[in-house]
Design a protein around this motif. Structure first.
Motif, short mmCIF file in Angstrom:
data_model
loop_
_atom_site.label_atom_id
_atom_site.label_comp_id
_atom_site.label_asym_id
_atom_site.label_seq_id
_atom_site.Cartn_x
_atom_site.Cartn_y
_atom_site.Cartn_z
N PHE A 163 0.81 -1.22 0.00
CA PHE A 163 0.00 0.00 0.00
C PHE A 163 0.85 1.28 0.00
O PHE A 163 0.52 2.22 -0.73
CB PHE A 163 -0.97 -0.01 1.18
CG PHE A 163 -1.86 1.19 1.22
CD1 PHE A 163 -2.85 1.38 0.27
CD2 PHE A 163 -1.70 2.16 2.20
CE1 PHE A 163 -3.65 2.50 0.29
CE2 PHE A 163 -2.50 3.28 2.23
CZ PHE A 163 -3.49 3.45 1.28
N PRO A 164 1.95 1.35 0.79
CA PRO A 164 2.76 2.58 0.74
C PRO A 164 3.25 2.90 -0.68
O PRO A 164 3.30 4.06 -1.07
CB PRO A 164 3.94 2.26 1.68
CG PRO A 164 3.40 1.25 2.62
CD PRO A 164 2.47 0.41 1.81
N SER A 165 3.59 1.84 -1.44
CA SER A 165 4.04 2.08 -2.82
C SER A 165 2.91 2.67 -3.66
O SER A 165 3.14 3.51 -4.52
CB SER A 165 4.49 0.77 -3.47
OG SER A 165 5.59 0.27 -2.79
N LEU B 20 -8.24 4.48 -0.65
CA LEU B 20 -7.21 4.86 0.33
C LEU B 20 -7.60 4.38 1.73
O LEU B 20 -6.75 3.94 2.50
CB LEU B 20 -7.02 6.38 0.33
CG LEU B 20 -6.32 6.95 -0.91
CD1 LEU B 20 -6.35 8.47 -0.91
CD2 LEU B 20 -4.86 6.48 -0.98
N GLY B 21 -8.89 4.46 2.04
CA GLY B 21 -9.36 4.01 3.35
C GLY B 21 -9.09 2.52 3.55
O GLY B 21 -8.55 2.12 4.59
N VAL B 22 -9.43 1.71 2.56
CA VAL B 22 -9.20 0.26 2.65
C VAL B 22 -7.70 -0.01 2.81
O VAL B 22 -7.28 -0.82 3.63
CB VAL B 22 -9.77 -0.45 1.40
CG1 VAL B 22 -9.31 -1.90 1.36
CG2 VAL B 22 -11.28 -0.38 1.38
N GLY B 23 -6.91 0.71 2.02
CA GLY B 23 -5.46 0.51 2.08
C GLY B 23 -4.88 0.89 3.43
O GLY B 23 -4.03 0.18 3.97
N VAL B 24 -5.35 2.00 3.99
CA VAL B 24 -4.84 2.45 5.29
C VAL B 24 -5.20 1.44 6.38
O VAL B 24 -4.36 1.08 7.22
CB VAL B 24 -5.39 3.86 5.64
CG1 VAL B 24 -5.14 4.21 7.09
CG2 VAL B 24 -4.74 4.90 4.74
N VAL B 25 -6.44 0.93 6.33
CA VAL B 25 -6.86 -0.08 7.32
C VAL B 25 -5.97 -1.32 7.19
O VAL B 25 -5.46 -1.84 8.19
CB VAL B 25 -8.35 -0.45 7.12
CG1 VAL B 25 -8.71 -1.68 7.94
CG2 VAL B 25 -9.24 0.72 7.51
N ALA B 26 -5.77 -1.77 5.95
CA ALA B 26 -4.94 -2.96 5.72
C ALA B 26 -3.52 -2.73 6.20
O ALA B 26 -2.89 -3.60 6.79
CB ALA B 26 -4.95 -3.33 4.25
N TYR B 27 -3.00 -1.53 5.95
CA TYR B 27 -1.60 -1.23 6.30
C TYR B 27 -1.41 -1.23 7.82
O TYR B 27 -0.44 -1.79 8.34
CB TYR B 27 -1.22 0.13 5.72
CG TYR B 27 0.21 0.52 6.00
CD1 TYR B 27 1.26 -0.16 5.41
CD2 TYR B 27 0.49 1.56 6.87
CE1 TYR B 27 2.57 0.19 5.68
CE2 TYR B 27 1.79 1.92 7.14
CZ TYR B 27 2.83 1.24 6.54
OH TYR B 27 4.13 1.58 6.82
N TYR B 28 -2.33 -0.59 8.53
CA TYR B 28 -2.14 -0.47 9.97
C TYR B 28 -2.54 -1.72 10.75
O TYR B 28 -2.03 -1.96 11.83
CB TYR B 28 -2.88 0.76 10.51
CG TYR B 28 -2.08 2.01 10.24
CD1 TYR B 28 -0.92 2.27 10.97
CD2 TYR B 28 -2.43 2.89 9.24
CE1 TYR B 28 -0.15 3.40 10.70
CE2 TYR B 28 -1.67 4.01 8.96
CZ TYR B 28 -0.53 4.26 9.70
OH TYR B 28 0.23 5.36 9.42
N ARG B 212 5.73 -8.52 9.31
CA ARG B 212 4.44 -8.31 8.64
C ARG B 212 4.62 -8.08 7.14
O ARG B 212 3.83 -8.54 6.33
CB ARG B 212 3.72 -7.10 9.25
CG ARG B 212 3.14 -7.39 10.60
CD ARG B 212 2.19 -6.29 11.04
NE ARG B 212 1.98 -6.36 12.47
CZ ARG B 212 2.56 -5.55 13.36
NH1 ARG B 212 3.38 -4.61 12.95
NH2 ARG B 212 2.32 -5.68 14.64
N ALA B 213 5.70 -7.39 6.80
CA ALA B 213 5.93 -7.09 5.38
C ALA B 213 6.32 -8.33 4.59
O ALA B 213 6.14 -8.38 3.38
CB ALA B 213 7.02 -6.03 5.26
#
Lengths: 283, 341
Positions: A163-165, B20-28, B212-213
Motif C-alpha cells: 500500500f505505501p508504494s 485509500l481508506g481500505v489501504g490504510v486499514v490494511a496497512y495499519y 508483517r511485510a
C-alpha cells in the motif's frame, strides 16, 4: 478580418484567486464533457480493462499466473510495471500534452479567447483557472483508474505490504500531471504549433535524453519522476542495467525540488505569457 | 458548478477515498478483515520468541516438501542425511510430522557478547509425544520439569551443535502440536513466555514491521544484520568491507520454481546508493557472462534491483525448467541411477 486581443491587465478588478476559481468552475464542465475527454477515458479505462482481463485470464486454471520472459510476475510486480510503463511513461505525459497545450491554444483556435479576456479579471487568472480545471479533470479520472487497477491486480494478502508504494505512485502521477501540465500550458500559450512541439518533447527529446550519458537528462521531467518511483522501474535488459551503472539517480529531495521549480516556473511563465501576449485571431 | 460536474467529482473522490481508506486499514492492521492475510502478527509461534531476537525465520515445511522444487532436489540429493540424523535424534520426521517452523537466533548473554549466540526452532505439526519422549530418554536425554512443562535436555553434539547456546540443548512440548527445540536457555525462555513471563518478539516493533511485510512467502527470514555480524566474529579486514547494513529480510516462494526478494536497510542513503551500484554492477556483469547459457540468462533476466532511500531490494526467480536441468536431476529421473552415455 483579423481580430486582436491585446494585453489589458490594467482593468482587472477581481482578485486573482477568485477569478481563477471562477474560470476553473467554468472550464471544468467544458473539459469534462468535451471530445478530448474521450481520449482521457480511453487512456484511463484502457489499463483498468487490461488489468481485469489479465486477472480473469490468470485466474483461469489452465493458464496460471502471468509470465514475462518465463518469469512469473505477481500482482504487485505487474501493477508496478503497469504504473511505470503505462501511466508514468505514457498516460501522464500524453494527458499533459493534449490538455496543457489546449488550455489557451483551443480558445485561440475557436476565437473565443476574446470573451474571456474582455472580462474584468487578470489574464493570468484565466490560464491558472483553466490549468486547475485540467488538473482536477485529469487527476480525478486517472487516479481512480490507478486505484481500481491496484485492487484488481494486487491480492488482498499483499495489500498491507504494497500500500505505501501505491500512495507514492498516486502522488507521483499527480505530480507528473501537474508538472507536465504546467510545461505544456506555457508551450500552448507561447508557441504557434504547441501540440507538435509537445509530442516531440515527450516522445522524442525525453526518450533520447534519458539514454544519453551526461547532464542532458536533467533537462527532462521524466528523469526526476522516475527517481521517485524506482520500485516500479523495470530493469529487464543488460543494457538498462549497464545504463544504470553510469546513471546517478537524483535523491528524492533533489527530484521534488526540481519538479517544484519546473512546476512553479512554467506556470508563472505561462500566466505571464498569457498576460503579456497579443493574440491575433485569424479569420 | 452544474450537478453533472458535481456528481462526477463526488464519484471520483469516493473511489479515491474508499480505496485509500481500505489501504490504510490494511496497512495499519496488517491485513484486511477476513482476508487470507488476517494473521495480524505473523505465525502464532512468535509468542514463544524472545523480544531480543536478532534473527527470526519461518518456513512452510509442508508447502516446501510437497513442492515440485523439492522433488527436483531429491533427484539431485536423495540421501537427505541431515533429515535422517534429526529424526534419529529427536524422533521427529520433518517431512511427515511438521507443518511449519519458526526459528530465531538471539545475541549472546555476556556483557561484551563474546559468548555464543543461541538458536531455537519452534515446530508446528503432529507429534507423538510419548514416542518422542521415550526415544529421547533412550538416547540419554534427561527429563526435568520446568514451568509445568516436561523438558528434555542433552549434551549438544553433531547436528544439534548448530542450535546450542551452552553445553546443553533442550526439547519441550509447549502446546499440543508445538515443540520447541534448541539451546536450553531459549527453550526455557519459550516456556517462560508460554507462562506469561517476559516479553516476546511481538513487542519488538521494528522486527514485527519487517515480519508483517514478509509474512506471505513460503519461507522468510528477517533480522538485524549488524548484530549478526558482531556475533559472527568476522576479521576486521573483512568486516570493514561489508556494507553498513542494519536490517535485512529475505522472503521466498517455493512451488514449481523459486522466487524471492532480498531487502536490506543501510545506515544512510549514501550507503544504500553504493550498495545498489555494486549489486547492479555484479548483475550486469553476470548477465554479460551468461549470454551463452539460456537458463542462467533467464534467471539473471528475472533479477530486479530496486529500493529508495536507505532500502535496497533485489528480487529473483528461478523457473522450474531451470531446476530440471540441474546436473544430476536428469539422469536420476525415474529411478535411473546411471549417467546417460
Amino acid at each position: 478580418m483579423a481580430q486582436s486581443s491585446a494585453p489589458h491587465d490594467g482593468d482587472a478588478r477581481t482578485p486573482f484567486l477568485t477569478a481563477a476559481l471562477r474560470v476553473f468552475d467554468l472550464s471544468l464542465g467544458e473539459m469534462l464533457w468535451s471530445r478530448r475527454t474521450i481520449l482521457l477515458l480511453i487512456l484511463a479505462v484502457g489499463p483498468v480493462a487490461l488489468t481485469i482481463a489479465v486477472r480473469i485470464l490468470s485466474s483461469a486454471t489452465h493458464l496460471g499466473p502471468v509470465q514475462v520472459n518465463g518469469v512469473r510476475l505477481d500482482g504487485a510486480a505487474l501493477f508496478g510495471l503497469l504504473v511505470w510503463t503505462l501511466f508514468i511513461r505514457f498516460v501522464v505525459p500524453v494527458l499533459g500534452v493534449f490538455y496543457g497545450t489546449g488550455l489557451i491554444a483551443d480558445e485561440v483556435d475557436d476565437k473565443t479567447i476574446t470573451y474571456l479576456f474582455v472580462r474584468p479579471i487578470p489574464r493570468g487568472a484565466v490560464l491558472v483557472g483553466k490549468y486547475l480545471a485540467y488538473l482536477a479533470c485529469a487527476g480525478l479520472i486517472t487516479l481512480p483508474a490507478v486505484m481500481i487497477s491496484y485492487f484488481v491486480l494486487v491480492p488482498l494478502a499483499s495489500i498491507p505490504a504494497t500500500f505505501p508504494s501505491l500512495v507514492v505512485d498516486l502522488a507521483v502521477i499527480l505530480l507528473g500531471l501537474a508538472v507536465y501540465g504546467a510545461l505544456f500550458a506555457w508551450v500552448g500559450a507561447f508557441f504557434r504549433r504547441p501540440l507538435i512541439l509537445g509530442l516531440v518533447f515527450v516522445f522524442g527529446w525525453e526518450q533520447v535524453a534519458l539514454l544519453i550519458p551526461g547532464y542532458l537528462r536533467q533537462l527532462t521531467i521524466a528523469y526526476y519522476l522516475q527517481a521517485l518511483v524506482p520500485q516500479a522501474m523495470p530493469q529487464d535488459s543488460t543494457l538498462s542495467m549497464l545504463q544504470g551503472l553510469f546513471r546517478t539517480m537524483p535523491t528524492t529531495m533533489t527530484s521534488l525540488g526540481w519538479l517544484a521549480v519546473f512546476w512553479a516556473g512554467f506556470l508563472w511563465l505561462a500566466a505571464r505569457t498569457v498576460a503579456a501576449r497579443e493574440y491575433i485571431l485569424e479569420p | 458548478m452544474t450537478s453533472r460536474n458535481r456528481y462526477f467529482l463526488i464519484g471520483a473522490l469516493l473511489v479515491l477515498v474508499a480505496g485509500l481508506g481500505v489501504g490504510v486499514v490494511a496497512y495499519y492492521t496488517g491485513a484486511l478483515p477476513g482476508s487470507p492475510a488476517a494473521r495480524l502478527n505473523g505465525p502464532a509461534e512468535l509468542r514463544y520468541v524472545p523480544a531480543d531476537a536478532s534473527l527470526v525465520a519461518y518456513a512452510d515445511v509442508r508447502g516446501v516438501m510437497q513442492s515440485r522444487f523439492r522433488q527436483q532436489m531429491l533427484k539431485v540429493e536423495p540421501d537427505e542425511q541431515g533429515r535422517r540424523q534429526f529424526e534419529a535424534k529427536t524422533g521427529i520426521d520433518v517431512q511427515r510430522d511438521i507443518d511449519h517452523v519458526v526459528a530465531c537466533v538471539t545475541p549472546g548473554t555476556g556483557a561484551d557478547r563474546a559468548d555464543r549466540s543461541s538458536g531455537l526452532v519452534l515446530a508446528s505439526g503432529r507429534f507423538d509425544q510419548a514416542k518422542i519422549a521415550a526415544l529421547l530418554q533412550e538416547k540419554g536425554a534427561q527429563k526435568e520439569s520446568y514451568g509445568g512443562v516436561d523438558l528434555f535436555t542433552q549434551e549438544a553434539s553433531g547436528h544439534m551443535a548448530g542450535l546450542e547456546g551452552g553445553p546443553h540443548w533442550g526439547l519441550a512440548f509447549l502446546a499440543p502440536g508445538t515443540v520447541a527445540i534448541g539451546s536450553l536457555r531459549l527453550v526455557k525462555s519459550a516456556i517462560d513466555l508460554r507462562n506469561g513471563r517476559g516479553a516476546n518478539v511481538t513487542s519488538n516493533a521494528e522486527l514485527m514491521k519487517l515480519i508483517r511485510a514478509n509474512d506471505q512467502g513460503t519461507t522468510w527470514a528477517v533480522g538485524r544484520f549488524d548484530q549478526l555480524r558482531e556475533q559472527a566474529r568476522i576479521p576486521d579486514q573483512v568486516a570493514s568491507r561489508i556494507p553498513p547494513i542494519t536490517w535485512f529480510s529475505v522472503a521466498g516462494h517455493v512451488d514449481d520454481g523459486i522466487s524471492g526478494t532480498l531487502r536490506a536497510e543501510t545506515r544512510d542513503d549514501q550507503a544504500a546508493e553504493n550498495l545498489r551500484q555494486v549489486v547492479q554492477g555484479f548483475v550486469a556483469l553476470a548477465r554479460m557472462q551468461a549470454g551463452s547459457q539460456p537458463d542462467l540468462a533467464s534467471v539473471l533476466q528475472s533479477v530486479q534491483l530496486s529500493g529508495t532511500g536507505r532500502e535496497v531490494s533485489l528480487s529473483f526467480a528461478v523457473p522450474a525448467r531451470v531446476l530440471e536441468r540441474i546436473p544430476g536431476a536428469d539422469h536420476r529421473r525415474d529411478g535411473d541411477q546411471h549417467p546417460r552415455p
